[in-house]
Motif scaffolding. Sequence first.
Motif, PDB file in Angstrom:
ATOM      1  N   TRP A 807      -7.915  -6.941  -2.925  1.00 22.62           N
ATOM      2  CA  TRP A 807      -7.315  -5.628  -2.709  1.00 22.62           C
ATOM      3  C   TRP A 807      -6.291  -5.654  -1.587  1.00 22.62           C
ATOM      4  CZ3 TRP A 807      -7.373  -2.567  -6.514  1.00 22.62           C
ATOM      5  CH2 TRP A 807      -8.459  -2.515  -7.386  1.00 22.62           C
ATOM      6  N   ALA A 808      -6.481  -6.500  -0.595  1.00 23.78           N
ATOM      7  CA  ALA A 808      -5.484  -6.616   0.471  1.00 23.78           C
ATOM      8  C   ALA A 808      -4.174  -7.182  -0.079  1.00 23.78           C
ATOM      9  CB  ALA A 808      -6.008  -7.491   1.597  1.00 23.78           C
ATOM     10  N   GLU A 809      -4.274  -8.148  -0.986  1.00 23.22           N
ATOM     11  CA  GLU A 809      -3.065  -8.690  -1.610  1.00 23.22           C
ATOM     12  C   GLU A 809      -2.363  -7.630  -2.454  1.00 23.22           C
ATOM     13  OE1 GLU A 809      -4.173 -13.453  -1.965  1.00 23.22           O
ATOM     14  OE2 GLU A 809      -4.711 -12.089  -3.600  1.00 23.22           O
ATOM     15  N   LYS A 810      -3.155  -6.799  -3.126  1.00 23.15           N
ATOM     16  CA  LYS A 810      -2.568  -5.679  -3.871  1.00 23.15           C
ATOM     17  C   LYS A 810      -1.824  -4.740  -2.923  1.00 23.15           C
ATOM     18  CE  LYS A 810      -4.289  -6.009  -8.220  1.00 23.15           C
ATOM     19  NZ  LYS A 810      -3.483  -5.916  -9.464  1.00 23.15           N
ATOM     20  N   SER A 811      -2.416  -4.515  -1.771  1.00 22.71           N
ATOM     21  CA  SER A 811      -1.816  -3.621  -0.786  1.00 22.71           C
ATOM     22  C   SER A 811      -0.516  -4.196  -0.239  1.00 22.71           C
ATOM     23  CB  SER A 811      -2.803  -3.358   0.357  1.00 22.71           C
ATOM     24  OG  SER A 811      -2.341  -2.365   1.217  1.00 22.71           O
ATOM     25  N   VAL A 812      -0.512  -5.488   0.072  1.00 21.97           N
ATOM     26  CA  VAL A 812       0.692  -6.146   0.603  1.00 21.97           C
ATOM     27  C   VAL A 812       1.830  -6.083  -0.415  1.00 21.97           C
ATOM     28  CG1 VAL A 812       1.659  -8.389   1.263  1.00 21.97           C
ATOM     29  CG2 VAL A 812      -0.546  -7.661   2.182  1.00 21.97           C
ATOM     30  N   ALA A 813       1.489  -6.159  -1.681  1.00 23.03           N
ATOM     31  CA  ALA A 813       2.513  -6.154  -2.732  1.00 23.03           C
ATOM     32  C   ALA A 813       3.145  -4.776  -2.934  1.00 23.03           C
ATOM     33  CB  ALA A 813       1.906  -6.638  -4.052  1.00 23.03           C
ATOM     34  N   THR A 826      -3.869   2.235  -8.246  1.00 28.88           N
ATOM     35  CA  THR A 826      -4.269   1.066  -7.452  1.00 28.88           C
ATOM     36  C   THR A 826      -4.485   1.452  -6.000  1.00 28.88           C
ATOM     37  OG1 THR A 826      -2.998  -0.361  -8.932  1.00 28.88           O
ATOM     38  CG2 THR A 826      -3.602  -1.276  -6.783  1.00 28.88           C
ATOM     39  N   PHE A 827      -3.613   2.270  -5.480  1.00 33.20           N
ATOM     40  CA  PHE A 827      -3.709   2.704  -4.089  1.00 33.20           C
ATOM     41  C   PHE A 827      -5.021   3.448  -3.834  1.00 33.20           C
ATOM     42  CE2 PHE A 827      -1.536   5.380  -0.574  1.00 33.20           C
ATOM     43  CZ  PHE A 827      -2.059   4.553   0.402  1.00 33.20           C
ATOM     44  N   ASN A 828      -5.400   4.353  -4.742  1.00 31.73           N
ATOM     45  CA  ASN A 828      -6.647   5.094  -4.569  1.00 31.73           C
ATOM     46  C   ASN A 828      -7.866   4.175  -4.627  1.00 31.73           C
ATOM     47  OD1 ASN A 828      -5.995   7.819  -4.041  1.00 31.73           O
ATOM     48  ND2 ASN A 828      -5.321   8.075  -6.152  1.00 31.73           N
ATOM     49  N   ARG A 829      -7.782   3.132  -5.438  1.00 30.87           N
ATOM     50  CA  ARG A 829      -8.877   2.149  -5.476  1.00 30.87           C
ATOM     51  C   ARG A 829      -8.970   1.401  -4.146  1.00 30.87           C
ATOM     52  NH1 ARG A 829     -10.554   1.004 -10.890  1.00 30.87           N
ATOM     53  NH2 ARG A 829      -9.307   2.169 -12.392  1.00 30.87           N
ATOM     54  N   ILE A 830      -7.824   1.050  -3.587  1.00 27.24           N
ATOM     55  CA  ILE A 830      -7.814   0.372  -2.286  1.00 27.24           C
ATOM     56  C   ILE A 830      -8.481   1.251  -1.237  1.00 27.24           C
ATOM     57  CG2 ILE A 830      -6.280  -0.394  -0.421  1.00 27.24           C
ATOM     58  CD1 ILE A 830      -4.323  -1.313  -2.641  1.00 27.24           C
ATOM     59  N   LEU A 831      -8.127   2.523  -1.207  1.00 29.89           N
ATOM     60  CA  LEU A 831      -8.710   3.440  -0.225  1.00 29.89           C
ATOM     61  C   LEU A 831     -10.217   3.574  -0.439  1.00 29.89           C
ATOM     62  CD1 LEU A 831      -6.015   6.286  -0.192  1.00 29.89           C
ATOM     63  CD2 LEU A 831      -6.207   4.307   1.318  1.00 29.89           C
TER      64      LEU A 831
END
Length: 854
Positions: A807-813, A826-831
């Motif tokens: 998820w951190a890699e998703k966030s960086v992207a 995707t952002f809501n899943r990260i949160l």
Amino acid sequence: MALLFFGPGYLACAQDIDQLKIGLQADGRVIVPTNQVIKPAGKQVTFPGRPVDLAFLEHGKITAIKNMHDIVFVETASGKILQTVDIPKSKLSVVGLVNVGGKVYVSDSMGLMQSIEFDEDGFYKLLPALPLEKIKLEGEPDYAGIAKLSDEQIFVTCTRGNFVQLVDIKNQKAGQIIPVGVAPYTVAVVSSTKAYISNWGGDHPKANDPQRSSSGTPTRVDERTGISNHGSVSIIRKENGTWKESKSITVGLHPSGMILSKNSKRLYVANANSDTVSVIDTDTDEVLETIFCRPESRLPFGSASNALALSPEGGTLYVANGTNNCIAVVRLSAKSSEGMGEGRPEKSQVLGLIPTGWYPGAILLNAEGTQLIVANVKGLGSLNQKRIAEKGHNSHDHLGSISIIDVPDAKTLAKYTEEVNTNNRLNYSLAGLEKPRPDAKPLVIPQRHGEPSLIKHVVYIIKENRTYDQVLGDMKEGNGDAHLCIFGENTTPNHHKLAREFTLLDNFYCSGVLSADGHSWTDSAYVTDYLEKAFGGFPRSYPDDGRDPLAFAPTGFIWDNALLHKKTIRNYGEHISEEPYFPKGTRWTDFFNDYKNGTRKVPITIKINDAALKSHTHPTYPYFPLHAPDVYRAELFKEDLKAFEKAGKMPDLILMSLPCNHTDGTTPDFPTPRAMVADNDLALGRIVEAISASSFWKDTCILVVEDDPQAGFDHVDGHRTVAFAISPYTKRKYVDHTSYNQTGMVKTIEMMLGLPPMNQMDLSATPMRGCFSAEPDLTPYKVVNNKIALDEMNPPLKKLTGKALFWAEKSVAMNFEQADVADEDTFNRILWHSVKGYDSPYPERFVRKKADGE
């Protein structure tokens, strides 16, 4: 997908709506977060998405629907959905669908001409796309309206290139480019040598005209508001084998849909930002009549007349009033109807209104003139879920629709008209136009616009992107779902304390769904056709920061209203460009150190997008990106507040952006999501504390709202959000279940400051009277210190493994430099996982698909 029939049901009055929750009601009505009821006539065919255009196939037996990312084919008689043809990786534009020889041509904002044909197996299939002219501007060209010139050639407009392109569909070649006006919308072909083009932005400005850039093109604007103030229709002619513009005709604002009379003697142009239709004589190319299409002549701007259909005999015009959720039926005058002078009125008249779904944006009428097909851009709202019967919705669950409506007789039309006016609260709106009474006593919220208020100062704080359940779902006092709460009391102690000490609003809604329309709702209580039809990808702009003058209502913003009526204002962050305001290499910790140490080592340079705000804006108060914490922003305001105290004078209206509850996900070098939300919470608490300790507290109201819910989850509705009304007159320890929304918050500001309504939406809105009392309680607010360290940082990628790394890699992207560029699901899943844990199951019932890799 569903086929819905809306049977008889009682009509809602204003008080009824104010006690309901947004969404589908037991009697089949749909309540939407704009103070309106959706109860369309006829048969409703629903499907995921937001439809923007229609075309008949097989002599009207089939209706093709241009949707956000696909084309839907419907059997017109039954309403049965026959097939949906997906256009992979597409961004379908605001309009543009035509049938030529049984083949469907579709414009793509990315610069492609898509086409679909019926194959021998009995299915519609997508053919290879034809590339169109590339433009030199950065971004997508946004090809839009299409019209047939012949069986071998079509015209297509390019809104960002400001031209029309001739396309040879027989040989699959893109042909001549014909420059026209600003942001050409669609085409109407008169003959093999003449055509008309509606220009959303009108003519190109002359050297001395007030102007601003709209998606890279200089555009004529109103000098006071900075908003586009011209509309035109270009005439192009073919001479010596070459097409060129021969003349421009000035019409209303945002000219969009057009239709020609049977023998092409009259051209009708729908002007969405003027609520009118211009009637053009195609022999003289002069405007013969301008028809106002509002439901009632006393109403202000706000009907959004954007699409047209004409009866076979040419005497009746059908006008899609997007914002009124209806079709206006217009009896054309003698001069405006082709060859039908006898018995015609001197002026065209609106005979009545037909209820549709939410925001009709395209119309077809069958050859017999007996049935209307209407594409409803917002359909039935955010109800596109297989789980409609369950609780909980996501604001991006777009459920588009078409309405199949038998053309009504006079008796039925009268009944429909009454329903439309009731659904839009017409009587309530007209009462709101009553003049202020000279002997009216001051109230917190006066009974009429312009009457005196006990409130002299309004502080309007706009935060970023949370639903009610995400923040206040753990409050037992309100209607919350604690399971969905990710930023509860431990993270947001001031939000919770404010809700307990003042009034908890647990039935408040965002009127929009993302920042592009959200800031229009918060700042002007209205969203234009330009934005409502752009959800296929926002190719021209994403104007949450006010950068695009074509995107907004001609009546302007709440600050324009205030300035026009001699009120003083101060702006902190609204309509500031989303771009780095700091030197290259600056980190979040640099700003945080400035905050802790009370220094200003990091220089800030902001760009103000709105000329009206330039002299009223704090010169170093930033918006996006989120490098500066909100506590830093709060200190900038508090410094000004001290100056106001010293001068003994505070602005009447203060606008303030507090954006850090948006967060930067789990991106390294930024705080954790809960730390950024805690920062936002502390900043809000300190601002309220400072104002409540000031000499201005006695007659100040602080109104707080999120600009949009960012596809967040909520067990009532995805539009439901966090909002506050904080003042000495706010009811203490009270829960207000009244249904409010952003248009009502704007109306509340107007009534407190003695301002008139700007448009039909704030006129019809419910002001927030329920959360105020007649007697003040001057007890100041005491801030609660943060329980989460504001500098709790996301770990670097090299220290992560498993799902945390994933998820951190998703966030960086993701791109967090600008609002809403990051994929919201995707952002809501990260949160969710950053707070709840990486093994905590995401509440899948609020989304349509499972994330890759989860």
